[in-house]
Design a protein around this motif. Structure first.
Motif, PDB file in Angstrom:
ATOM      1  N   UNK A  71      -7.935  14.524 -13.586  1.00 40.92           N
ATOM      2  CA  UNK A  71      -8.118  13.134 -13.186  1.00 40.92           C
ATOM      3  C   UNK A  71      -6.938  12.627 -12.363  1.00 40.92           C
ATOM      4  N   UNK A  72      -5.731  12.976 -12.780  1.00 40.13           N
ATOM      5  CA  UNK A  72      -4.545  12.501 -12.072  1.00 40.13           C
ATOM      6  C   UNK A  72      -4.287  13.300 -10.797  1.00 40.13           C
ATOM      7  N   UNK A  73      -4.711  14.551 -10.774  1.00 32.92           N
ATOM      8  CA  UNK A  73      -4.624  15.325  -9.529  1.00 32.92           C
ATOM      9  C   UNK A  73      -5.519  14.703  -8.464  1.00 32.92           C
ATOM     10  N   UNK A  74      -6.743  14.336  -8.855  1.00 31.02           N
ATOM     11  CA  UNK A  74      -7.645  13.660  -7.914  1.00 31.02           C
ATOM     12  C   UNK A  74      -7.058  12.317  -7.472  1.00 31.02           C
ATOM     13  N   UNK A  75      -6.419  11.609  -8.411  1.00 29.66           N
ATOM     14  CA  UNK A  75      -5.808  10.327  -8.073  1.00 29.66           C
ATOM     15  C   UNK A  75      -4.668  10.507  -7.072  1.00 29.66           C
ATOM     16  N   UNK A  76      -3.904  11.580  -7.223  1.00 26.40           N
ATOM     17  CA  UNK A  76      -2.813  11.837  -6.280  1.00 26.40           C
ATOM     18  C   UNK A  76      -3.356  12.163  -4.892  1.00 26.40           C
ATOM     19  N   UNK A  77      -4.473  12.889  -4.820  1.00 25.77           N
ATOM     20  CA  UNK A  77      -5.102  13.170  -3.521  1.00 25.77           C
ATOM     21  C   UNK A  77      -5.616  11.879  -2.897  1.00 25.77           C
ATOM     22  N   UNK A  78      -6.178  11.001  -3.732  1.00 27.43           N
ATOM     23  CA  UNK A  78      -6.640   9.703  -3.239  1.00 27.43           C
ATOM     24  C   UNK A  78      -5.462   8.897  -2.687  1.00 27.43           C
ATOM     25  N   UNK A  79      -4.314   8.956  -3.352  1.00 30.47           N
ATOM     26  CA  UNK A  79      -3.129   8.233  -2.885  1.00 30.47           C
ATOM     27  C   UNK A  79      -2.648   8.775  -1.539  1.00 30.47           C
ATOM     28  N   UNK A  80      -2.663  10.100  -1.372  1.00 29.93           N
ATOM     29  CA  UNK A  80      -2.286  10.701  -0.078  1.00 29.93           C
ATOM     30  C   UNK A  80      -3.232  10.248   1.020  1.00 29.93           C
ATOM     31  N   UNK A  81      -4.526  10.213   0.711  1.00 33.01           N
ATOM     32  CA  UNK A  81      -5.526   9.773   1.685  1.00 33.01           C
ATOM     33  C   UNK A  81      -5.316   8.319   2.067  1.00 33.01           C
ATOM     34  N   UNK A  82      -5.055   7.466   1.090  1.00 33.41           N
ATOM     35  CA  UNK A  82      -4.810   6.054   1.380  1.00 33.41           C
ATOM     36  C   UNK A  82      -3.550   5.870   2.220  1.00 33.41           C
ATOM     37  N   UNK A 114       0.832  -1.209   0.000  1.00 30.56           N
ATOM     38  CA  UNK A 114       0.000   0.000   0.000  1.00 30.56           C
ATOM     39  C   UNK A 114       0.863   1.253   0.000  1.00 30.56           C
ATOM     40  N   UNK A 115       1.862   1.284   0.878  1.00 31.64           N
ATOM     41  CA  UNK A 115       2.701   2.479   0.994  1.00 31.64           C
ATOM     42  C   UNK A 115       3.555   2.665  -0.254  1.00 31.64           C
ATOM     43  N   UNK A 116       4.158   1.588  -0.746  1.00 32.23           N
ATOM     44  CA  UNK A 116       4.999   1.691  -1.942  1.00 32.23           C
ATOM     45  C   UNK A 116       4.153   2.045  -3.162  1.00 32.23           C
ATOM     46  N   UNK A 117       3.001   1.366  -3.326  1.00 31.96           N
ATOM     47  CA  UNK A 117       2.153   1.607  -4.492  1.00 31.96           C
ATOM     48  C   UNK A 117       1.654   3.036  -4.566  1.00 31.96           C
ATOM     49  N   UNK A 118       1.132   3.546  -3.454  1.00 33.08           N
ATOM     50  CA  UNK A 118       0.622   4.925  -3.448  1.00 33.08           C
ATOM     51  C   UNK A 118       1.752   5.944  -3.559  1.00 33.08           C
ATOM     52  N   UNK A 119       2.917   5.637  -2.990  1.00 33.89           N
ATOM     53  CA  UNK A 119       4.060   6.545  -3.102  1.00 33.89           C
ATOM     54  C   UNK A 119       4.554   6.625  -4.543  1.00 33.89           C
ATOM     55  N   UNK A 120       4.557   5.483  -5.244  1.00 37.94           N
ATOM     56  CA  UNK A 120       4.977   5.471  -6.652  1.00 37.94           C
ATOM     57  C   UNK A 120       4.038   6.320  -7.499  1.00 37.94           C
ATOM     58  N   UNK A 121       2.730   6.170  -7.266  1.00 37.79           N
ATOM     59  CA  UNK A 121       1.761   6.963  -8.020  1.00 37.79           C
ATOM     60  C   UNK A 121       1.972   8.453  -7.770  1.00 37.79           C
ATOM     61  N   UNK A 122       2.193   8.824  -6.506  1.00 40.37           N
ATOM     62  CA  UNK A 122       2.445  10.233  -6.179  1.00 40.37           C
ATOM     63  C   UNK A 122       3.712  10.733  -6.877  1.00 40.37           C
ATOM     64  N   UNK A 123       4.758   9.923  -6.852  1.00 46.40           N
ATOM     65  CA  UNK A 123       6.032  10.328  -7.469  1.00 46.40           C
ATOM     66  C   UNK A 123       5.876  10.502  -8.972  1.00 46.40           C
ATOM     67  N   UNK A 124       5.215   9.562  -9.632  1.00 45.04           N
ATOM     68  CA  UNK A 124       5.054   9.626 -11.084  1.00 45.04           C
ATOM     69  C   UNK A 124       4.226  10.848 -11.486  1.00 45.04           C
ATOM     70  N   UNK A 125       3.117  11.071 -10.792  1.00 48.40           N
ATOM     71  CA  UNK A 125       2.255  12.206 -11.128  1.00 48.40           C
ATOM     72  C   UNK A 125       2.967  13.527 -10.868  1.00 48.40           C
ATOM     73  N   UNK A 138      -4.646  -0.776  -0.599  1.00 50.01           N
ATOM     74  CA  UNK A 138      -3.875  -1.812  -1.289  1.00 50.01           C
ATOM     75  C   UNK A 138      -4.272  -1.937  -2.754  1.00 50.01           C
ATOM     76  N   UNK A 139      -5.574  -1.923  -3.023  1.00 45.84           N
ATOM     77  CA  UNK A 139      -6.087  -2.219  -4.367  1.00 45.84           C
ATOM     78  C   UNK A 139      -6.127  -0.984  -5.269  1.00 45.84           C
ATOM     79  N   UNK A 140      -6.424   0.197  -4.705  1.00 44.12           N
ATOM     80  CA  UNK A 140      -6.587   1.401  -5.536  1.00 44.12           C
ATOM     81  C   UNK A 140      -5.397   1.671  -6.454  1.00 44.12           C
ATOM     82  N   UNK A 141      -4.145   1.695  -5.951  1.00 47.13           N
ATOM     83  CA  UNK A 141      -3.026   1.951  -6.875  1.00 47.13           C
ATOM     84  C   UNK A 141      -2.860   0.868  -7.925  1.00 47.13           C
ATOM     85  N   UNK A 142      -3.184  -0.372  -7.572  1.00 47.47           N
ATOM     86  CA  UNK A 142      -3.069  -1.466  -8.545  1.00 47.47           C
ATOM     87  C   UNK A 142      -4.092  -1.301  -9.660  1.00 47.47           C
TER      88      UNK A 142
END
Length: 311
Positions: free
Chosen positions: A61-72, A40-51, A288-292
């Motif tokens: 869409x990706x800004x909202x996804x990055x906020x979702x990753x921070x929340x997760x 969960x931590x690695x997956x959401x951190x990767x998404x934040x880094x890439x965005x 766990x599932x959201x970034x996947x």
């Protein structure tokens, strides 16, 4: 007498609960939980880094996804200490103040996630139902202001919870139902009248989760109505395909969340083990599932992740 009561209140502790009857294999149970937290931590951190590092992904869409990753990430970090403490070190005690702080952050990030899912539903609604005005409606300043409003809403409804609980005396067997603290769980251990907490808890649930889920449902009704009016079958499927990841995130979040609320309201008719397992699904599975799901379903995001790790 007041000093005695204050001492009693401040020295009290709660006992968080693991899986009853499985104490002898807690170390083995800790392995999948630890893996879930790491992924969960690695997956959401990767998404934040890439965005963050790719300007081409600086879209609504990706800004909202990055906020979702921070929340997760916030939900994972909030629950990790007590949950892994049980299974790794058999540590069940948590002080009142630590418990109140934990439930504040869990409920705060829970409300934020609900708000983000609503914003993502609105993003899909505009993209499909009014694509020509998409960029003019979802501007960065407007997104920032809307996000701030939802953060303030979440803070306003969650901020009173620790203070509503702190005024109680806890003189019963202070064993919680989960491996972490929740308002609806802690308030039942008080020796006082909890009517105000029950009413306020129902209000916060209806005002946030209830309202957000209703607006998400209405958004998808309008999306479905628009998509069904498209003559081309291929275009219809293409439009619906852009909503799959968001629908998965919505179902993963709202079904266990609402289920847990219902179980705590009518717990006499529910299995204690089922409540514990649903509590794990509620806080562990979405981060766990959201970034996947989003990495698989978003072609642009998937391409950027592959490019970053595979030269």
């Amino acid at each position: 007498m007041s000093a005695v009561n204050d001492t009693k209140l401040n020295s009290a502790v709660f006992l968080v609960t693991g899986i009853p009857g499985k104490e002898d294999i807690y170390l083995w149970i800790s392995i999948p939980f630890s893996l879930m937290y790491i992924i969960s931590i690695v997956g959401n951190s990767v998404i934040l880094f890439i965005i963050k590092t790719d300007p081409s992904l600086h879209e609504p869409m990706y800004i909202f996804l990055s906020i979702l990753a921070v929340t997760d990430l916030g939900l994972s970090v909030s629950t990790m200490p007590t949950m892994l403490g049980i299974y790794l070190f058999n540590s069940r005690e948590i002080s009142l103040n630590a418990c109140f702080a934990q439930l504040f952050f869990i409920h705060f990030f829970d409300k934020i996630e609900s708000s983000v899912l609503l914003l993502m539903a609105f993003d899909r609604f505009i993209a499909i139902c009014n694509p020509l005005r998409y960029t003019s409606i979802l501007t960065l300043p407007r997104i920032a202001k809307t996000g701030l409003v939802f953060v303030l809403r979440s803070l306003a409804v969650v901020f009173p919870l620790p203070f509503l609980l702190k005024r109680f005396q806890y003189c019963r067997d202070n064993v919680l139902s989960h491996s972490y603290c929740l308002h609806q769980d802690v308030m039942k251990l008080a020796c006082s009248d909890i009517t105000v907490n029950i009413i306020y808890g129902m209000f916060t649930t209806v005002f946030t989760l209830g309202l957000d889920s209703l607006l998400i449902f209405l958004s998808y009704v309008m999306i479905l109505k628009t998509v069904l009016s498209i003559a081309s079958h291929a275009e219809c499927l293409r439009a619906l395909n852009t909503c799959v990841a968001h629908l998965c995130a919505v179902l993963l979040f709202y079904i266990p969340d609402i289920g847990l609320v219902v179980i705590h309201r009518f717990e006499n008719n529910s299995s204690h083990l089922f409540k514990i397992l649903l509590g794990y699904v509620y806080l562990l599975v979405p981060p766990l599932i959201n970034p996947i799901v989003y990495s698989v379903k978003s072609k642009h995001l998937r391409a950027r992740i592959i490019r970053a790790f595979v030269k």
